[in-house]
Design a protein around this motif. Structure first.
Motif, PDB file in Angstrom:
ATOM      1  N   SER A 149       0.840  -1.183   0.000  1.00 37.39           N
ATOM      2  CA  SER A 149       0.000   0.000   0.000  1.00 37.39           C
ATOM      3  C   SER A 149       0.878   1.237   0.000  1.00 37.39           C
ATOM      4  CB  SER A 149      -0.920   0.012   1.224  1.00 37.39           C
ATOM      5  OG  SER A 149      -1.709   1.187   1.272  1.00 37.39           O
ATOM      6  N   CYS A 150       0.434   2.244  -0.705  1.00 32.41           N
ATOM      7  CA  CYS A 150       1.156   3.501  -0.782  1.00 32.41           C
ATOM      8  C   CYS A 150       0.158   4.643  -0.771  1.00 32.41           C
ATOM      9  CB  CYS A 150       2.006   3.551  -2.052  1.00 32.41           C
ATOM     10  SG  CYS A 150       2.771   5.154  -2.384  1.00 32.41           S
ATOM     11  N   THR A 151       0.403   5.618   0.081  1.00 33.00           N
ATOM     12  CA  THR A 151      -0.461   6.775   0.178  1.00 33.00           C
ATOM     13  C   THR A 151       0.360   8.051   0.049  1.00 33.00           C
ATOM     14  OG1 THR A 151      -2.024   5.612   1.609  1.00 33.00           O
ATOM     15  CG2 THR A 151      -2.129   8.006   1.596  1.00 33.00           C
ATOM     16  N   ALA A 152      -0.067   8.914  -0.834  1.00 33.39           N
ATOM     17  CA  ALA A 152       0.533  10.233  -0.981  1.00 33.39           C
ATOM     18  C   ALA A 152      -0.221  11.229  -0.116  1.00 33.39           C
ATOM     19  CB  ALA A 152       0.515  10.669  -2.443  1.00 33.39           C
ATOM     20  N   SER A 153       0.464  12.277   0.276  1.00 34.42           N
ATOM     21  CA  SER A 153      -0.079  13.191   1.270  1.00 34.42           C
ATOM     22  C   SER A 153      -1.249  14.005   0.751  1.00 34.42           C
ATOM     23  CB  SER A 153       1.026  14.119   1.771  1.00 34.42           C
ATOM     24  OG  SER A 153       1.574  14.873   0.702  1.00 34.42           O
ATOM     25  N   GLY A 154      -2.307  14.002   1.530  1.00 32.62           N
ATOM     26  CA  GLY A 154      -3.388  14.976   1.524  1.00 32.62           C
ATOM     27  C   GLY A 154      -4.269  15.064   0.294  1.00 32.62           C
ATOM     28  N   ASN A 155      -5.425  15.663   0.519  1.00 36.37           N
ATOM     29  CA  ASN A 155      -6.374  15.891  -0.562  1.00 36.37           C
ATOM     30  C   ASN A 155      -5.942  16.999  -1.510  1.00 36.37           C
ATOM     31  OD1 ASN A 155      -8.170  13.923   0.420  1.00 36.37           O
ATOM     32  ND2 ASN A 155      -9.138  15.403   1.792  1.00 36.37           N
ATOM     33  N   THR A 156      -4.953  17.774  -1.112  1.00 35.69           N
ATOM     34  CA  THR A 156      -4.469  18.863  -1.948  1.00 35.69           C
ATOM     35  C   THR A 156      -3.425  18.415  -2.958  1.00 35.69           C
ATOM     36  OG1 THR A 156      -2.793  19.489  -0.318  1.00 35.69           O
ATOM     37  CG2 THR A 156      -4.957  20.551  -0.154  1.00 35.69           C
ATOM     38  N   PHE A 157      -3.088  17.148  -2.950  1.00 38.99           N
ATOM     39  CA  PHE A 157      -2.119  16.597  -3.878  1.00 38.99           C
ATOM     40  C   PHE A 157      -2.859  15.963  -5.044  1.00 38.99           C
ATOM     41  CE2 PHE A 157       0.943  13.140  -5.092  1.00 38.99           C
ATOM     42  CZ  PHE A 157       1.905  13.992  -5.630  1.00 38.99           C
ATOM     43  N   ILE A 158      -2.636  16.478  -6.242  1.00 38.76           N
ATOM     44  CA  ILE A 158      -3.292  15.988  -7.446  1.00 38.76           C
ATOM     45  C   ILE A 158      -2.376  14.968  -8.104  1.00 38.76           C
ATOM     46  CG2 ILE A 158      -4.273  16.591  -9.669  1.00 38.76           C
ATOM     47  CD1 ILE A 158      -4.677  19.432  -8.537  1.00 38.76           C
ATOM     48  N   ILE A 159      -2.832  13.746  -8.185  1.00 35.39           N
ATOM     49  CA  ILE A 159      -2.022  12.652  -8.697  1.00 35.39           C
ATOM     50  C   ILE A 159      -2.304  12.427 -10.171  1.00 35.39           C
ATOM     51  CG2 ILE A 159      -1.573  10.182  -8.545  1.00 35.39           C
ATOM     52  CD1 ILE A 159      -2.202  10.391  -5.551  1.00 35.39           C
ATOM     53  N   TYR A 160      -1.240  12.365 -10.951  1.00 30.92           N
ATOM     54  CA  TYR A 160      -1.351  12.022 -12.356  1.00 30.92           C
ATOM     55  C   TYR A 160      -1.067  10.541 -12.591  1.00 30.92           C
ATOM     56  CZ  TYR A 160      -0.807  17.116 -12.777  1.00 30.92           C
ATOM     57  OH  TYR A 160      -0.942  18.470 -12.645  1.00 30.92           O
ATOM     58  N   VAL A 161      -0.023  10.061 -11.955  1.00 34.65           N
ATOM     59  CA  VAL A 161       0.424   8.686 -12.115  1.00 34.65           C
ATOM     60  C   VAL A 161       0.855   8.144 -10.759  1.00 34.65           C
ATOM     61  CG1 VAL A 161       2.084   7.128 -13.202  1.00 34.65           C
ATOM     62  CG2 VAL A 161       1.244   9.122 -14.454  1.00 34.65           C
ATOM     63  N   MET A 162       0.512   6.917 -10.494  1.00 38.08           N
ATOM     64  CA  MET A 162       1.088   6.198  -9.367  1.00 38.08           C
ATOM     65  C   MET A 162       1.555   4.842  -9.867  1.00 38.08           C
ATOM     66  SD  MET A 162      -1.313   7.117  -6.061  1.00 38.08           S
ATOM     67  CE  MET A 162       0.012   6.786  -4.876  1.00 38.08           C
ATOM     68  N   ASP A 163       2.719   4.456  -9.445  1.00 42.30           N
ATOM     69  CA  ASP A 163       3.227   3.166  -9.881  1.00 42.30           C
ATOM     70  C   ASP A 163       4.222   2.605  -8.871  1.00 42.30           C
ATOM     71  OD1 ASP A 163       4.816   4.890 -12.687  1.00 42.30           O
ATOM     72  OD2 ASP A 163       5.336   4.952 -10.556  1.00 42.30           O
ATOM     73  N   TRP A 164       4.585   1.370  -9.110  1.00 39.87           N
ATOM     74  CA  TRP A 164       5.521   0.644  -8.266  1.00 39.87           C
ATOM     75  C   TRP A 164       6.730   0.223  -9.078  1.00 39.87           C
ATOM     76  CZ3 TRP A 164       5.221  -0.022  -3.049  1.00 39.87           C
ATOM     77  CH2 TRP A 164       3.992   0.233  -2.441  1.00 39.87           C
ATOM     78  N   TYR A 165       7.884   0.474  -8.513  1.00 42.08           N
ATOM     79  CA  TYR A 165       9.146   0.005  -9.045  1.00 42.08           C
ATOM     80  C   TYR A 165       9.767  -0.960  -8.049  1.00 42.08           C
ATOM     81  CZ  TYR A 165       9.091   3.716 -12.598  1.00 42.08           C
ATOM     82  OH  TYR A 165       8.778   4.532 -13.658  1.00 42.08           O
ATOM     83  N   ARG A 166      10.724  -1.726  -8.517  1.00 40.83           N
ATOM     84  CA  ARG A 166      11.482  -2.566  -7.613  1.00 40.83           C
ATOM     85  C   ARG A 166      12.941  -2.590  -8.028  1.00 40.83           C
ATOM     86  NH1 ARG A 166       8.940  -8.523  -9.170  1.00 40.83           N
ATOM     87  NH2 ARG A 166       9.975  -8.763 -11.212  1.00 40.83           N
ATOM     88  N   GLN A 167      13.782  -2.832  -7.047  1.00 38.67           N
ATOM     89  CA  GLN A 167      15.209  -2.893  -7.299  1.00 38.67           C
ATOM     90  C   GLN A 167      15.826  -3.978  -6.434  1.00 38.67           C
ATOM     91  OE1 GLN A 167      17.351   0.794  -6.763  1.00 38.67           O
ATOM     92  NE2 GLN A 167      18.936   0.125  -8.195  1.00 38.67           N
ATOM     93  N   ALA A 168      16.415  -4.948  -7.095  1.00 38.68           N
ATOM     94  CA  ALA A 168      17.143  -6.005  -6.416  1.00 38.68           C
ATOM     95  C   ALA A 168      18.615  -5.629  -6.353  1.00 38.68           C
ATOM     96  CB  ALA A 168      16.961  -7.330  -7.143  1.00 38.68           C
ATOM     97  N   PRO A 169      19.358  -6.185  -5.396  1.00 37.04           N
ATOM     98  CA  PRO A 169      20.783  -5.861  -5.294  1.00 37.04           C
ATOM     99  C   PRO A 169      21.520  -6.115  -6.597  1.00 37.04           C
ATOM    100  CG  PRO A 169      20.067  -7.049  -3.354  1.00 37.04           C
ATOM    101  CD  PRO A 169      18.922  -7.093  -4.331  1.00 37.04           C
ATOM    102  N   GLY A 170      22.298  -5.133  -7.024  1.00 42.81           N
ATOM    103  CA  GLY A 170      23.078  -5.265  -8.233  1.00 42.81           C
ATOM    104  C   GLY A 170      22.308  -5.106  -9.523  1.00 42.81           C
ATOM    105  N   LYS A 171      21.031  -4.779  -9.432  1.00 43.84           N
ATOM    106  CA  LYS A 171      20.206  -4.633 -10.621  1.00 43.84           C
ATOM    107  C   LYS A 171      19.622  -3.236 -10.704  1.00 43.84           C
ATOM    108  CE  LYS A 171      18.870  -9.502 -10.940  1.00 43.84           C
ATOM    109  NZ  LYS A 171      17.724 -10.446 -11.044  1.00 43.84           N
ATOM    110  N   GLN A 172      19.212  -2.875 -11.901  1.00 44.70           N
ATOM    111  CA  GLN A 172      18.579  -1.587 -12.110  1.00 44.70           C
ATOM    112  C   GLN A 172      17.159  -1.587 -11.567  1.00 44.70           C
ATOM    113  OE1 GLN A 172      18.877  -0.939 -16.359  1.00 44.70           O
ATOM    114  NE2 GLN A 172      20.802   0.169 -16.131  1.00 44.70           N
ATOM    115  N   ARG A 173      16.711  -0.412 -11.194  1.00 43.75           N
ATOM    116  CA  ARG A 173      15.325  -0.268 -10.795  1.00 43.75           C
ATOM    117  C   ARG A 173      14.425  -0.454 -12.012  1.00 43.75           C
ATOM    118  NH1 ARG A 173      13.748   4.603  -6.812  1.00 43.75           N
ATOM    119  NH2 ARG A 173      15.474   3.530  -5.746  1.00 43.75           N
ATOM    120  N   GLU A 174      13.371  -1.235 -11.845  1.00 41.16           N
ATOM    121  CA  GLU A 174      12.485  -1.527 -12.952  1.00 41.16           C
ATOM    122  C   GLU A 174      11.041  -1.249 -12.573  1.00 41.16           C
ATOM    123  OE1 GLU A 174      12.285  -5.651 -14.050  1.00 41.16           O
ATOM    124  OE2 GLU A 174      12.191  -6.353 -11.978  1.00 41.16           O
ATOM    125  N   LEU A 175      10.274  -0.866 -13.568  1.00 39.01           N
ATOM    126  CA  LEU A 175       8.849  -0.648 -13.373  1.00 39.01           C
ATOM    127  C   LEU A 175       8.136  -1.979 -13.232  1.00 39.01           C
ATOM    128  CD1 LEU A 175       6.378   1.300 -13.361  1.00 39.01           C
ATOM    129  CD2 LEU A 175       6.287   0.972 -15.842  1.00 39.01           C
TER     130      LEU A 175
END
Length: 121
Positions: free
Chosen positions: A21-47
């Motif tokens: 779960s991920c929550t961005a702050s407040g009702n005053t924050f207008i979200i265009y995109v939300m997504d999840w990335y991951r990064q394993a040791p020694g590897k690039q961050r990936e969508l």
């Protein structure tokens, strides 16, 4: 700085499930995109998975059919349901959002602190 708060990581056995779960702050924050990335040791961050303001989703090929991303617009929250987890899914998972504070003139990119997901017997 916009606050991005994550939760739900942990240690699970192969075939198990977790929900991030991920929550961005407040009702005053207008979200265009939300997504999840991951990064394993020694590897690039990936969508891993993303969802845009209109609700359209996309997934990395490696997680299609196993992960589901969803969004609660009223709460500025994105969820990542992860099923049938594999050892290859082990990584630090980061929530990312692109959005704009109502008091700001331009959008920005904001990241959570990361939550560890470990899939192991």
């Amino acid at each position: 700085q916009v606050q991005v708060v994550e939760s739900g990581g942990g240690l699970v056995q192969p075939g198990g499930s977790l929900r991030l779960s991920c929550t961005a702050s407040g009702n005053t924050f207008i979200i265009y995109v939300m997504d999840w990335y991951r990064q394993a040791p020694g590897k690039q961050r990936e969508l891993v998975a993303g969802i845009i303001s209109g609700g359209r989703t996309n997934y990395a090929d490696s997680v299609k059919g196993r992960f589901t991303i969803s969004r609660d617009n009223a709460k500025n929250t994105v969820l990542l349901q992860m099923n049938n987890l594999k050892p290859e899914d082990t990584a630090v998972y980061y929530c990312h959002t692109r959005g704009r504070l109502t008091t700001a003139t331009t959008p920005g990119d904001y990241w959570g602190q990361g939550t560890q997901v470990t899939v192991s017997s």
